[in-house]
Design a protein around this motif. Structure first.
Motif, short mmCIF file in Angstrom:
data_model
loop_
_atom_site.label_atom_id
_atom_site.label_comp_id
_atom_site.label_asym_id
_atom_site.label_seq_id
_atom_site.Cartn_x
_atom_site.Cartn_y
_atom_site.Cartn_z
N ALA A 61 55.68 50.27 -5.23
CA ALA A 61 57.10 50.52 -4.96
C ALA A 61 57.47 51.96 -5.35
O ALA A 61 56.91 52.49 -6.31
N PRO A 62 58.38 52.59 -4.60
CA PRO A 62 58.73 53.98 -4.93
C PRO A 62 59.43 54.09 -6.29
O PRO A 62 60.02 53.12 -6.77
N PHE A 63 59.33 55.28 -6.89
CA PHE A 63 60.05 55.53 -8.15
C PHE A 63 61.55 55.33 -7.96
O PHE A 63 62.22 54.82 -8.83
N LEU A 64 62.06 55.80 -6.83
CA LEU A 64 63.50 55.79 -6.59
C LEU A 64 63.83 54.82 -5.46
O LEU A 64 63.64 55.14 -4.29
N PRO A 65 64.33 53.63 -5.81
CA PRO A 65 64.52 52.61 -4.77
C PRO A 65 65.52 53.02 -3.68
O PRO A 65 65.47 52.49 -2.58
N PHE A 87 61.52 62.25 -3.00
CA PHE A 87 62.30 61.08 -3.41
C PHE A 87 61.80 59.77 -2.79
O PHE A 87 62.27 58.70 -3.13
N GLN A 88 60.81 59.89 -1.88
CA GLN A 88 60.19 58.68 -1.32
C GLN A 88 58.89 58.34 -2.06
O GLN A 88 58.23 57.37 -1.73
N ARG A 89 58.54 59.19 -3.03
CA ARG A 89 57.24 59.07 -3.68
C ARG A 89 56.98 57.69 -4.27
O ARG A 89 57.84 57.10 -4.92
N LYS A 90 55.77 57.22 -4.03
CA LYS A 90 55.41 55.89 -4.55
C LYS A 90 55.05 55.96 -6.02
O LYS A 90 54.43 56.91 -6.48
N SER A 91 55.40 54.92 -6.74
CA SER A 91 55.03 54.84 -8.16
C SER A 91 53.61 54.28 -8.27
O SER A 91 53.11 53.68 -7.32
N PRO A 92 52.97 54.43 -9.43
CA PRO A 92 51.59 53.91 -9.57
C PRO A 92 51.54 52.42 -9.88
O PRO A 92 50.46 51.89 -10.11
N ARG A 93 52.69 51.71 -9.88
CA ARG A 93 52.66 50.27 -10.13
C ARG A 93 51.80 49.57 -9.08
O ARG A 93 51.62 50.09 -7.97
#
Lengths: 165, 747
Positions: free
Chosen positions: B571-575, B561-567
């Motif tokens: 920023a993580p997927f789940l803020p 749930f801390q995983r970073k998004s590829p943006r």
């Protein structure tokens, strides 16, 4: 080469992918429009309580083949050594009496007008297979090559779900 | 030859290398271990033995050593030689000499063709900027990384991803749960196959075997789809849903589990954000409401919701069927939320996080993502996902259809060159009529393929390529196996592989340094670095290398749930470090934070007036047993299985229209009409008709001609709305593939 075998179809394992049909055609060079093996479907029930069930149509190499009995020229024989039902292309006159006799509509007729069908791939000449390609290619082992000696009943049964062990 | 062991109950499918070698020797043939290419070259391709006689590729057998197909081969794989030798193969590069669409070409050399493309791209880059180039993404193919690399080096973000396949599910799942979790079928007691085709999408892979194993263990199967396909035959419960209404069904299932408190309270408390808001919001969507929209009875909706939530080891295998509706994002995230709040996430037999399943390293990524810039993002011509969410896992992407739309609308700017490598816009995406208009207007169109394509007549340059059977690269790595595609026969024409094409084009453009100066071996060596070997080393392993598998751990929430998004921001997927039931990322970008229902542009419940003229729902099948997408109709052994385009129609529906089996019928919608054959199909909703997509190609060997691409043909893609306001999901593109039609006998 004399051992008796059968190709067994286990209906509930068949996923209707048609891999066996095309493996058969490709390995045996079967012409377009002719099928030694076909996966058909039959419907059971009515919407929405309905099932689609695969039906395999290929020569069963019957214990008492109706085609052998019907053939006017004696072109079809049930080979004693391995139980394979074979068509002698020299003797066949393409009269299609065998097609009428066969309860499963197995006999096929191509450009030369003569009867052709599954010979269980036990040919001893050019273009050999190992296990029949239809069996070898099947993803779910819905087609299996079984020994008749081990289970005589099993070997002559077609499409019987209770046999899967 | 092994004739000794005839009792083969326990025998696995296919042949071993020794068996294949012996068999070939007996028959005076050669055998080449390689990978199948009939689903397009992908890392998932099945291992096969290709048999060659007198330099001709004649047949295949399954490779028993191969970890994914374990010796099995589907009909497509078995028919490969007919595809390779088809009269429809392209033999040499061509330049258009007639008008667009006329089909007049002149033979040119490979170098000349690459030169013309390079000159055009250089000129356009200077005049219009690098973003004037778009390359269309085919399905998941091994060469996609090369397309992305070329675009990035050139400076364009316009990788044209379909907008209707896989990434849509990935996006909605990942921005809800941080992962696209997979159904752990082998540990499930209940599996819901939802809009999913587990048999035809990879018949020789593990999907159908897993389904049968589940069945043999006594597991329950629920199939959710509008018509009966092989998986439905094995199912305990069939939920015959109307096409395009999955979101309504999922919302009603949430209503049931929330109001009956069939949830994992502890999990919801610890790991979910915004449950209370959903609880209030979901009251709009009771099963009785969904019954009217989905055509599924309220009773059945409750039954399925209760069965799923009360079965501890239950999973949902959500398929491509849900990615074709303007409510797709909400359907997918509603299912994601359902999985989570009922306690089925990352637990045995539930939907588990995707993790590395073997100790095999991953090939080096060659897409040059490290060169992405915010300026590139801002230049996306028709973002597949909103710019705030770019790049996504496959990198920057514009929606395939929107690239063509930009050519006509010039909004925000017109794309000047489109390269179509192994993809056919007129039959692959919706709105075929607009696509043809755009192809007429487009400055420069390049088609790259192994056979002629539906829209090749509009191409300025046609680049033929090898089939993978005529090439000794690339290597493929997936599922714990790495293996080279070994060459079966020499190329049959004046062409090279598609990989070599992009290397050659890179060199001609002056990008040689980024394209290994044109050397395939160096490109392969580069990607193989993490494996500690080079391409030549790998070639010494004809059936590849198999790596040990890893055992999985469960409930890996904290880390996932801390995983970073590829943006670009990372920023993580789940803020909130929790499952986004209430999605604040979507809200900030101006979208609805909670899943909601949105009607397709045309439907029985959304446009009741229209249904008087067009009373039936039309949708299409995405996969078939014998064809890959819009290819392979030219292969006789495959075409025999399904020679004509057929519309599945319930016998009662057909009888009302005096339509009989095999009658030619007209299927008409607001947007076009098809002429196809009727197949009376008792296993389809009586209010729905369905057809396989991708029909255009004839089969010369069988005397079957091409079908028209528009009216009077069988191209279902022209039948749907492409209204920019109604036909797309607002976040994930997901173009609609349902409309209303009438069917009548052709006379």
């Amino acid at each position: 080469m004399s051992e008796k075998c059968s190709i067994l179809f286990i209906q509930k394992k068949c996923i209707q992918c048609h891999g066996c049909e095309v493996a058969c055609k490709s390995w045996r060079n079967v012409e377009i429009g002719v099928n030694w093996r076909r996966v058909n479907i039959s419907w059971h029930g009515g919407y929405p309580d309905i099932k689609m069930v695969p039906v395999m149509v290929a020569c069963l190499h019957c214990a008492k083949p109706a085609c052998v009995a019907a053939c006017p020229t004696g072109a079809i024989e049930k080979r004693a050594a391995d139980g394979v039902v074979l068509v002698n292309q020299e003797k066949c006159i393409g009269c299609k009496v065998c097609l009428e006799a066969c309860p499963y509509s197995v006999p096929q007729f191509g450009a030369d007008g003569k009867m052709q069908k599954c010979d269980r791939c036990f040919q001893e000449t050019d273009g050999r297979c190992s296990v029949p390609p239809c069996v070898a290619t099947c993803p779910t082992k819905a087609l299996q090559l079984v020994s008749q000696d081990k289970n005589v009943y099993l070997s002559f049964t077609y499409c019987d779900q209770s046999l899967e062990k | 030859m092994n004739f000794n062991n005839r009792d083969t109950h326990s025998r696995v499918s296919g042949l071993t290398l020794d068996e294949a070698l012996n068999l070939a020797k007996t028959n005076g043939e050669q055998v080449v271990p390689t990978l199948c290419a009939m689903c397009g070259p992908t890392s998932l391709s099945c291992g096969v033995y290709a048999f060659v006689k007198n330099d001709r590729f004649i047949k295949v057998a399954g490779m028993q050593e191969s970890s994914n197909n374990k010796g099995a081969v589907c009909p497509k794989g078995n028919a490969a030689p007919q595809w390779v030798y088809s009269p429809d193969r392209l033999k040499y590069p061509m330049k258009r000499v007639g008008k667009k669409g006329e089909g007049k070409f002149k033979r040119i050399s490979w170098d000349e063709a690459v030169g013309i493309i390079a000159d055009t791209l250089k000129r356009q880059k200077e005049k219009y900027g690098p973003e004037s180039l778009a390359i269309l993404a085919p399905a998941m193919r091994s060469y996609n990384a090369y397309l992305k690399r070329f675009l990035t080096v050139h400076g364009s973000p316009n990788y044209g991803h379909s907008g209707i396949c896989a990434l849509q599910r990935a996006f909605s799942f990942m921005y809800t749960l941080a992962d696209w979790p997979i159904a752990e079928i082998d540990k499930s007691d209940l599996v819901i196959y939802w809009g999913r085709q587990p048999v035809f999408s990879g018949p020789a892979l593990d999907g159908p075997k897993a389904l049968l194993r589940l069945k043999e263990r006594g597991g329950k199967i629920i199939a959710i789809k509008p018509s009966v396909e092989p998986d439905v035959c094995k199912a305990d419960i069939w939920v015959p849903i109307r096409p395009g209404t999955d979101a309504a069904l999922a919302l009603a299932m949430l209503y049931v589990v929330i109001n009956e408190e069939l949830i994992d309270k502890e999990f919801v408390e610890n790991w979910c954000f915004g449950y209370e808001q959903l609880k209030k919001h979901i009251q709009k969507y009771p099963p009785q409401w969904a019954e009217k929209i989905t055509g599924v009875s309220a009773n059945q909706i409750c039954e399925v919701a209760r069965l799923y939530s009360s079965t501890q080891r239950a999973s949902i295998d959500l398929g491509n069927g849900v990615e074709h509706a303007p409510s797709a994002n909400d359907a997918i995230r509603a299912v994601a939320i359902l999985i989570a709040i009922t306690g089925h996430l990352d637990r045995p037999g539930g939907n588990v996080f995707r993790s590395t399943d073997s100790i095999m390293p991953m090939p080096r990524d060659i897409t040059l993502r490290e060169r992405y810039t915010p300026e590139m993002r801002d230049k996306l011509v028709g973002p597949e996902f909103p710019k705030e969410f770019q790049p996504f896992i496959e990198g920057f992407s514009s929606a395939y259809y929107r690239i063509f739309d930009s050519i006509l609308t010039e909004d925000p700017y017109p794309v000047r060159t489109v390269i179509a490598p192994g993809t056919q816009p007129v039959v692959s995406t919706r709105g075929s009529r607009r696509i043809i208009e755009a192809l007429q207007k487009l400055d420069f169109y390049v088609v790259i393929d192994v056979t002629r394509t539906a829209d090749m007549d509009y191409a300025d340059i046609v680049i033929p390529t090898t089939t993978p059977y005529e090439s000794d690269h690339p290597f493929e790595a997936t599922g714990g196996r790495v293996m080279v595609r070994n060459k079966v026969i020499e190329p049959l024409g004046d062409y090279k592989s598609i990989y070599q094409f992009f290397l050659d084009l890179g060199v001609k453009m002056g990008y040689g340094k980024d394209f290994w100066n044109g050397s395939i071996e160096k490109a392969m060596d580069d990607q193989l670095q993490p494996f500690g070997m080079n391409f030549a080393d790998l070639k010494n392993n004809p059936t590849g290398i198999i790596y040990d598998s890893l055992t999985r751990a469960y409930e890996n929430y904290e880390k996932m749930f801390q995983r970073k998004s590829p943006r670009l921001s990372g920023a993580p997927f789940l803020p909130h470090g929790k499952i986004e039931i209430y999605n604040t990322s979507f809200e900030e970008a101006g979208f609805n934070p909670l899943p909601e229902w949105r009607e397709p542009p045309e439907s029985l419940t959304g446009t009741p007036d229209l249904s008087e003229k067009y009373p039936l729902i039309l949708s299409d099948y995405h996969t078939s047993k014998n064809y890959t997408a819009s290819w392979e109709r030219n292969v006789p052994y495959l075409r025999e299985i399904e020679p004509y385009p057929v519309i599945h129609i319930h016998p009662d529906t057909a009888a009302e229209r005096e339509i009989k089996e095999n009658d030619w019928v007209i299927v008409e919608s607001l947007h076009g009409w098809m002429k196809v054959k009727a197949k009376l199909y008792p296993g389809i909703r009586p209010d729905t008709v369905m057809i396989l997509h991708g029909w255009w190609q004839g089969c010369k060997e069988m005397g079957l001609e091409d079908f028209p691409l528009l009216d009077g043909g069988a191209n279902v893609n022209m039948m749907y709305s492409v209204d920019p306001k109604k036909a797309f999901d607002p976040i994930i593109t997901a173009m609609t593939s349902q409309t209303l039609v009438e069917v009548r006998k052709f006379s």
